[in-house]
Design an enzyme around this catalytic site. Structure first.
Site, short mmCIF file in Angstrom:
data_model
loop_
_atom_site.label_atom_id
_atom_site.label_comp_id
_atom_site.label_asym_id
_atom_site.label_seq_id
_atom_site.Cartn_x
_atom_site.Cartn_y
_atom_site.Cartn_z
CD GLU A 54 46.51 4.97 56.22
OE1 GLU A 54 47.42 5.24 55.41
OE2 GLU A 54 45.80 3.94 56.17
CB CYS A 265 45.85 0.22 53.92
SG CYS A 265 46.83 0.14 52.42
CG ASN A 392 43.65 3.52 49.82
OD1 ASN A 392 44.20 4.53 49.38
ND2 ASN A 392 44.30 2.55 50.42
CD GLU A 393 47.84 2.29 47.75
OE1 GLU A 393 48.12 1.19 48.25
OE2 GLU A 393 48.63 3.25 47.73
#
Ligand code: AHR
Length: 666
Positions: A54, A265, A392-393
């Site tokens: 990331e 994120c 994602n999350e």
């Protein structure tokens, strides 16, 4: 750190772990591990150990992406960081002349790259525009560096002289140390009234840890400059627009079976306009749409989807791109968890088409619309995309559910071979986790992505987590995990907890098919999240002890779990017994105790009375050790040849990971 007495019993498939009553616990030396060496075993995922990249901690620009110029296209803005402007990392320095530096957008190089610099000289004499790189530009004597930039002559002479002059304007490009020593230089002549790309190879005459690029105008006139770039000629595998060779090699040395990218994120972004849109990251770099990074800096996306896929191919890893699930990060807009924005349903068809286009771009023939763009970038053959992360999350809200379902249905209908990986929120339990799993059951999502950043003791206490997972439900991708020790340091204690966890994942590799530590990279001076797997600065790479564990597992990947029994189960010993794809027998043993252990290993069905094996051991009596930058690693892996037989004694040092590899003999 962990409390040995509360570790649950393993009950994995084919495992028989017999726990005697406390009073009967055998003396340490009587521990016996029996392995059914001839059993067909349980096939597991051969893609288990991978990495998650990331762009956090300056992992991409200023990190893995080898570009040495910071803010090369003058697109930095306060949206990324309050104090940033179009001239962050740049400085105007009169050197005898009088001049000005302006930002303009009247003649953009490309609509996606709207700003450029205007360097004007009012009174003849040198005026320098200086870029400081990312904390300085690190140069090595005798190496080649490729300088390129776009330039356009706006006027020659005085700005208001009233008529166009055809005279070219000279521009001198130099690499200089901070005290002004010239390391290399090249003169250019800017002729045209249209944008032209100019380039040269510069070869510094001396090493410089923190040099600068200096562009010097000296004649009256005005120049537009954009996309000023300096790359080492030596990138990883010599790829143009490529990756920093030492960092990329450090990742390659893990032998990851997949790379998840570009986040995290970062993917679902700080609000819908900040979604990471893959199609903005391909094509000529000066035409890519840049944007603020959710982690508080800027993404040039010079390291874009083509470069990610190429890197995966170069190191034999599956690409695992993640696209937003039609919703933004719940932390968008400084809301602290209540800011999830949902793409209007009216825009979902177009958005889903973008996702389908990604699959065509990666896998379609060069004759397809998107496959042709891949081919034009130099890769006519398909990349072979298999895994696709969606979300994602995310908070599992009704808005998320609706959008996820639309994307998943479209992908599975059009591309049934693609494994869609769903999300179950940010934690390994709780409301989003439960809702995410229920949704995965309802929609028959093939794989879901679980995340856990927990203490070392949590990892030891949860070694049996997947033993009880229902094999008829979705497969699991342990997409982000790391043991967070005291002060979030990368201690040996943390690394061994991760090693113990990995043995449990291997044993459950029929349900946990992918796993990746997070985050992967962090630049010194720009680290926003700790711990990370690999630290670096402009000149050096600093792998952690957790890295060493990942490297050992990646280089000893297995394919078949063999049944084994550990008699007299100690509560801080973790193990896996397996064969790799070549038939080598691999035993992984993690001793989390502060005392050594003696183990009797019985290989049922192993007939050779004495056979050579390799033993790799990572150990240290002090579990608090961490690797320090610039110093030798606090613990290194010791490798030796040992002799094994159908039954042999083996000592496990305190705080250790031991891997015994017994080569297959047909
Ligand atoms: O790995 C750092 C961050 O942790 C990731 O971006 C996010 O998915 C998680 O919260």
């Amino acid at each position: 750190m962990h409390t040995p007495l509360c570790r649950p019993l393993h009950l994995a498939f084919l495992f028989l772990l017999t726990l005697p009553a406390a009073a009967e616990l055998p003396a340490i030396s009587t521990l016996t591990l029996t392995v059914d060496a001839n059993a067909p075993g349980k096939p597991i995922s051969t893609d288990l150990v991978g990495v998650f990249f990331e762009d956090i901690n300056y992992s991409a620009d200023g990190g893995l992406y080898a570009e040495l110029i910071q803010n090369r296209s003058f697109e930095y803005s306060p949206l990324a960081r309050r104090e940033w402007t179009n001239f962050t990392a740049w400085e105007l320095a009169p050197r005898g002349g009088r001049g000005e530096l302006d930002v303009d957008g009247a003649f953009p190089l490309h609509p996606n790259n709207p700003h450029y610099a205007v360097l004007s000289v009012r009174d003849a004499g040198e005026v320098a525009l200086i870029n400081d790189g990312f904390d300085g530009i690190t140069l090595r004597a005798g190496e080649n560096y490729r300088l390129s930039f776009f330039a356009r002559r706006l006027y020659a002479g005085g700005r208001w002289d009233g008529q166009k002059s055809a005279s070219p304007l000279p521009l001198l490009a130099r690499l200089e140390t901070r005290d002004g020593t010239i390391l290399a230089e090249q003169t250019f002549s800017i002729n045209g009234d249209i944008w032209v790309k100019l380039s040269a190879t510069l070869t510094p005459t001396a090493d410089a840890p923190a040099a600068r690029l200096v562009l010097i105008a000296r004649e009256r006139g005005g120049l537009a400059l954009d996309e000023v770039s300096l790359f080492p000629a030596k990138t990883f595998r010599d790829r143009p627009n490529g990756l920093r060779a030492d960092l990329a090699q450090t990742i390659a040395d893990l032998r990851p079976r997949f790379i998840r990218f570009p986040g995290g994120c970062l993917v679902h972004g700080d609000g819908i306009p900040n979604f990471y849109r893959w199609q903005d990251t391909i094509g000529p770099v000066e035409q890519r749409r840049q944007q603020p990074n959710l982690w508080g800096y800027h993404q040039t996306v010079g390291l874009g989807y083509f470069e990610y896929f190429q890197f995966c191919e170069d190191i034999g890893a599956h690409p695992l791109p993640v696209v937003p699930a039609g919703v933004s990060c719940q932390n968008s807009g400084h809301t602290g968890g209540t800011g999830q924005q949902c793409l209007p349903l009216a825009e979902m068809d177009a958005y889903i088409q973008d996702v389908l286009d990604l699959i065509e771009w990666a896998n379609g023939p060069a004759t397809s619309t998107w496959g042709a763009k891949r081919a034009a970038a130099g890769h006519p053959a398909p990349f072979g995309l298999k895994y696709l992360g969606v979300g994602n999350e995310d908070n599992i809200t009704p808005g998320f559910r609706e959008r996820f379902e639309l994307i998943q249905r479209a992908v599975q209908t059009r591309h049934p071979g693609i494994v869609v990986i769903g999300t179950v929120g940010p934690a390994p339990d709780g409301e989003d986790f439960e809702r995410g799993w229920r949704l995965a059951d309802e929609l028959r999502v093939p794989m879901i992505d679980e995340h856990y950043y927990k203490t070392p003791s949590w990892f030891w206490d949860n070694l049996a987590r997947y033993d009880a997972y229902d094999r008829s439900r979705a497969k699991v991708y342990a997409g982000e995990y790391a043991a967070h020790d005291d002060k979030r340091r990368s201690t040996l204690r943390a690394a061994l907890a991760e090693a113990a966890h990995l043995t449990a994942l291997e044993r459950n590799g029929d349900v946990v098919t992918l796993a990746s530590y997070a985050p992967l990279l962090a630049k010194r001076g720009h680290t926003q999240w700790s711990p990370d797997l690999i630290y670096f600065d402009n000149s050096n790479v600093y792998p952690t002890l957790s890295y060493e564990v990942q490297r050992l597992f990646g280089n000893n990947a297995v394919a078949t779990i063999l049944p084994s029994t550990l008699h007299g189960i100690p509560l801080d010993l973790a193990f896996s017994t397996a064969r790799d794809t070549t038939g080598d027998l691999i035993l992984k043993l993690v001793n989390g105790a502060s005392t050594p252990r003696s183990l009797r290993i019985e290989l049922a069905g192993f007939t050779r009375t004495s056979a050579p094996a390799t033993l790799a051991v990572l150990a240290h009596p002090d579990a608090n050790i961490v690797n320090e930058d610039g110093r030798p690693p606090a613990a290194t892996t010791r490798t030796e040849t040992i002799a094994v037989s159908p039954a042999f004694e083996h000592d496990l040092p305190a705080h250790s990971l031991s891997i015994i590899r017994i080569p297959h003999t047909p």
